[in-house]
Structures are given as C-alpha cells and as structure tokens.
Scaffold this motif. Structure first.
Motif: not given
Lengths: 315, 315
Positions: B287-288, B290-295
């Motif tokens: 997920n990290q 593939n997502e631009k925003s890292f949470k």
DNA sequence: GTGAAAGCGCTAACAG
DNA sequence: CTGTTAGCGCTTTCAC
C-alpha cells in the motif's frame, strides 16, 4: 566512467581518484542501479529458488544452505513457494525467466521433461530432490534407498524381526525407495516379508497415531515411520497406551527434525543433511553460471543414520 | 512499441494485433527483460525480506505470509537471512538498496534509528517484531504483554499458585514483556511474587530440561516457559522423573509450534499468528508503495491462547 | 490504432 | 589513468 571504475574495483584507476569518488558517493548517498548494470552485463547476481513450502523444516534447511552459499558469492536469492502446485511453479518460473535471475534451483512438483526444456535452453538450472528423466541438467538429491537400508539394518541388528512400516503416498519416490530398501534388507536377513504390516498414508502425525494401533494389533515388534512427524504420532499412541519404547516396541523415523532429539524417547532416525543439499546445489549452479562449458553433475548424497534410543541403545 | 502494448494489456491496441503479437512471442520464445523495464519505470516488482533465520518456525511462517501476499499482488520476494548478525543485515540492506527492490520488510537485529534513517528516505520499509524508536515508519508486531497475560491468567484460573518462569535473555523485549505480564497478573490475583522461581536462560530445549529440575526443587506447582521448545525440555524432564503433567505440574509454553500439539501431553500455549504478521506487513508495504501519501501504521496483533492439556482441561 | 524518437543508468570499447 | 561514444531493451511521448 571514472565513477564506474571506482565502484567496481578496477585497477585502471589511481588510488587517489578512487578514494575521492568513494567519498563523494557516500556524501551524496549515491548507489549504483542494478537494473542498468544488468541491462548491459546480462547478469543479475540473483538466483531463483523454487521450493514446495518454506514452512517445512526439510525445505527451510535447504533454503538456508542455498542462501548461505549465495551470500558468500555475492548473489541474492529470490524465494518462490510453489506450495506443491504445478501452476504456482509455472508462474514463478515465468516470473524468474523475465531476466530476473542468472540461474534457478528448483525442487520440482511432479516434474516432467516438457515443463523445463524451454527454460534450460536460456537459464542455468539445477534440480533438487526430484528429477525429470531426459533432462540434461544437474541434479542433487538424497539417497533414500541407502538411508532406509541403514536404519532398517540397524533395527534388524537390534533384534527386531517384525518391522511394521508406515509409508507415504504411493506416488512418492522417496517413500517407494525406502520401501524397496526395507524389502531388500529383510530378504538379505531371511526375515519373512508380510504386506499386512505395510501401510500407505499421508505421512501426518495423525496417520502415525492411527496406524500405530493397527500395526500393533497385528503383532509388530517395531515400526519404521516414513518421517519423524509420523513417528511422533506413533510415540504419542504408545505413551497413552503405556507401551514402552524401545522395550515393547522399537521405533524409527526419517528426517532428523529438530524435535526428534527432544522426544520423551529420543528418536533413532536418518539425517539427510539438508543444509548441505542446499549448499551443493548452489555451488553447482554458480559454477555452471561462471563457466562457459556446462558439465552436467549428478550428486546423490548419502544420508546418515542417527542412533538414539527409540530402537534401543547401540551396541 | 506494439509489442509492448500487447504484453502490457494496453487498450490502445486492436484485439487482432494483440493476439498476433502474443502468438509470435510464444513461438519465438520471447520474454520481456525486467531490468530494461525497471530502468524506465523505476519499479522492480520486488520486495526484500530481512529475517534472522528461515530455519526457525516463527520466521518461516512470517516469510510464508509475506510470500503468499506478494504472490497475489504480482511481486517477487528477495529473502535475506541476517542470521541475527548486524553486519549481515547491513550488507543485505546495502544489496537491496541498489535499486533491487521497491520496498523492504525487516525483522531487525538490535535496531537503532541511525541504521535505517538513510534507507527509509529512498525506500519504503516496514519493521516487524522489533522497533527502533524515533523512526517514522510502519511497524507490525505481536502483543507479548497481552499474550502472556492470557496464559498466566489461565494458569491461575486452573488453580496454580506457584508458577515458575523460564525466561529468555535479559535483553529480549519479548521476554521482558511477558515477564511484566506475569508480575501484573500475580499482583492482580494477590499471589505472592517470588524471584527465586524466575530464571533467565538462552531459551533452548536444554535450558528447559535443566531449569525444570531447579524450579521443581523449589516447589513450583507449574512452569511457564518462554517458548514451546523450552517447554519440551521441561516435559522431557518430567517424563523421565515420572512427574505427571498437568496433575503434578502445570506447563505452559509460547509460540504454538507445530509439534506442540503432538507432545505426549498436548501443550497449552500462545499462538502468535505468524503467517498473518507476514501478510499484514506485506500489505502495508505494498500500500505504501502504491500510494503517494505515506501514512505510518502501527499494528500490534493480539495473540491467541491455545488451551490444550498441559495446564489441565478448560472448565 | 500504430510507430518513430528519445532516454532510463550503466559499462564495453576505444581514444587520448 | 581518464574520458568519450554507443547501446543494452524497454516505455514515454508525440506524430501520424
């Protein structure tokens, strides 16, 4: 170019420049890109390992052997759990052969020549454990016939004469080879051979537990289990029934899993040197990769009898 | 270009050409080169997993979880056995960050913030099992305090009042957390706390065997072992001495290794859901990536009490 | 719907 | 000993 030389231990560079470059790389956090390197060198410094199940001790040790050898040689390892499914194996093989690895070590699932013919034309490969006839590649395995011979002979020497056997499935080569050894040892020692005390199974703990009762009711004086887990099942049954091992019943396993020495009665078993299998396979593969001339090797390792207490002390 | 479109399921291509290309690829044995692809897409479809020892069941199951999740998502796995050595870990990390992977899952060796700061700036990473304070990355682990609380409470409920403990090393977080739980449960139940029946060890089978004698001589009515292997050692000692489990001595382990259900007396233990740990770690990482925003995510799983017979049947 | 041009980050080969 | 040129096999971009 100078940077490339500095990073690849070239001798065509002065010590001074080299140090300067190395320092700059560190300061800037520069790291070379392996994909770009691969593209030109046609080499990935990666090996693929296809195994049935990393969760199984036997395969875990093989993997460790492969891994530790590769580490020494500067290669990385791509691990592929086929889960004993032909389809997974095929997909992993497909993935690996997209130029991801320099070679492949495979513990194949029901190997057939056709499945690998294409691959071995482009990618060095060594097969482990199970072989597909007719393939011109290296093969590494354990000598199941030898291992079983050792342990059955030991049982006979310990005085057991009615040795029950819990085999694996009928299609397992390992199981069939061990069975063949059993028959031969009995014949050599003029011991009656009785198919009523030979049982096929799925080689689980539960099988050991259940078949133990069956065999004991048929009057066996000992049991040879196809692996240590099955032997654990037998031991459990004996524990509950108050049957003394080895006095009332001799028991032998196969594999030498870690826990086999921790059993209430330490198990007499056969060690297959799994880590070594992995190391040898990796070594053969790396040699094949680095040599232009490919020479097929077939290595059949002799497993080792481990005498503990479940068939009586050695004498 | 047309070939590229055919192989990448582009919609900017007619069905007919696509089929023709695919057929030609098959006939010619053409396979795309992942290095060239990586070079341009800046993505490798590879994940690195750094673990202490693949031969250990706990880690093998984590690996399997990682592997099975990655397979579903079309990622490959680079396996790195650090062998619990900081130096190996460093070298593997170095190897991986040469653009070989899109992300890293690590079960670190004595983690310190400084060791990973550089890496996480460029490469997504999730830590498992052991955390380095001050790092802004995701973390997945088991709740050792909770797990130990469950099992000690169970022991108390079964009537045990003098519970001996065989811990791991003093520097093991897992061991310390479980010890903390032990103390708290005792206090909550107004049971005397006695440091004489608490022992540190190397968490081996032999430790279990040896410390069992020590504890039993000090009059414990039960033993909580830091893991199932240690518990096996205790059980072995009891078997040899004719001590009945659970009547004469209660026994609890931790880990729920495969063999724990096969013991002469099936072991009451704690299951840590290792495969799930691996799957979750992989999921968070992918997920990290593939997502631009890292949470940043922190997941602490609750392990599960497995009641068998070594502390008496449940009631 | 298809193809030509450019370039990803390296190293082989050669020039200086 | 150092630097230039070319190209590995793909995909992005843009033209047709």
């Amino acid at each position: 170019m100078t940077v490339s030389r500095a990073l690849n231990n070239s001798k065509e560079i002065s010590q001074k420049t080299k140090e300067k470059v190395l320092k700059a790389c560190k300061d800037l956090g520069y790291k070379p890109n392996s994909a770009a390197k691969s593209l030109i060198t046609k080499t990935t410094k990666m090996i693929g390992l296809v195994i049935p199940d990393i969760t199984n001790q036997y395969y875990a040790y093989i993997s460790k052997g492969v891994s530790s050898y590769l580490e020494k040689k500067g290669y990385g390892l791509i691990l592929c759990n086929s889960d004993r499914k032909k389809n997974n194996e095929r997909e992993y093989l497909n993935f690996l052969t997209e130029g991801r690895v320099d070679g492949i070590i495979i513990l194949p699932v029901e190997p057939k020549k056709e499945d690998y013919e294409q691959i071995i034309m482009h990618t060095p490969m060594v097969m482990v454990d199970n072989f597909a006839e007719g393939l011109d590649i290296s093969f590494v395995a354990n000598d199941n016939y030898y291992g079983a011979t050792q342990i059955i002979e030991h049982m006979v020497k310990q005085g057991y004469r009615k040795i029950g056997v819990i085999l694996g499935s009928k299609s397992s080569t390992a199981s069939n080879e061990r069975y063949r050894a059993y028959k031969d040892v009995l014949e050599k020692n003029n011991i009656d051979f009785d198919t009523n005390i030979i049982i096929y199974s799925n080689a689980t703990f539960e099988d050991g537990f259940n078949k133990a009762e069956y065999l004991i009711n048929r009057g066996v004086d000992s049991i040879f289990a196809i692996n240590d887990t099955v032997a654990m099942g037998v031991m459990k049954y004996c524990y509950l029934k108050g049957i003394n091992i080895p006095k009332d019943l001799g028991l032998a396993g196969y594999d030498n899993i870690e826990q086999s020495s921790m059993f209430p009665v330490p198990l007499t078993t056969v060690d297959q040197n799994n880590k070594l299998i992995g190391e040898i396979s990796a070594k053969i593969l790396i040699n094949q990769i680095n040599e232009k001339s490919f020479k097929k090797e077939t290595i059949i390792l002799k497993p080792k009898l481990i005498i503990r207490k479940s068939c009586g002390e050695d004498n």
